[in-house]
Design an enzyme around this catalytic site. Sequence first.
Site: not given
Length: 269
Positions: A158, A162
Amino acid sequence: MTPKPGIVVTGASGRMGQMLIRTVSESDRALLVGVVERSGHDWIGRDVGQAMGGADLGVTVTDDPLEAFARAQAVIDFTAPAATVEFANLAAQARLVHVIGTTGFTEDQIASLEPAARHAVIVRAGNMSLGVNLLTRLTEKVAAALDTDFDIEIIESHHRHKVDAPSGTALMLGEAAARGRGVALSEVADRGRDGITGPRQEGHIGFAAIRGGDIVGEHDVLFAAPGERIVLRHQATDRAVFARGALTAALWGQGQAPGAYDMMDVLGL
């Protein structure tokens, strides 16, 4: 003609919040009737379209969720666990469909959602995309078909912003693999390796998290045995897939009986 359900989006200024606002406002199946941000945010009191750098949308950003929820039939919530728990209680009081894409919950926080689900529809999923939910079902079936000669590793990537790891989707895939094996994920999960860890334990499900750049979301489920490997993969290149799935869930929830649901229910899987 059936009235279009009114949708509230929480966490308006976030990446997903803005994508959800665009998706709902452009939909011909729902109306954007409210957007919520935390108290003190500089978007409060502004038209959300203008705050996002575009044309006015006729919806003012508020820090009062009760006021916003009073006009709505559903709320879509990709915020933080503590905020989501509070929103769940308010949404249940208003009998709204509460679509939860928030991740990073503790077990206690998940349990605290149960009273709200007795009064309203809650659709909670670690990932709202059709592809990921199909991947989840495939993971369960493959895990059930293979014995523990096949080690299971879940690798997720990600963007750098995040804040939780493993991702909600990775944990959802891990739960599916554990169900396929007939075990509890809490008993077989390896969620971090560092230093001299010793050999891999047979039957365990490993997790690896990558964070960098602007990666929207990539998930691999690796089944590795001596001499062969199977890899199931999903790559998201646009977070609009999550927003469209969340809107589908909000529409599906209209008229459903109160309870806790997930995207498998929404998609009929």
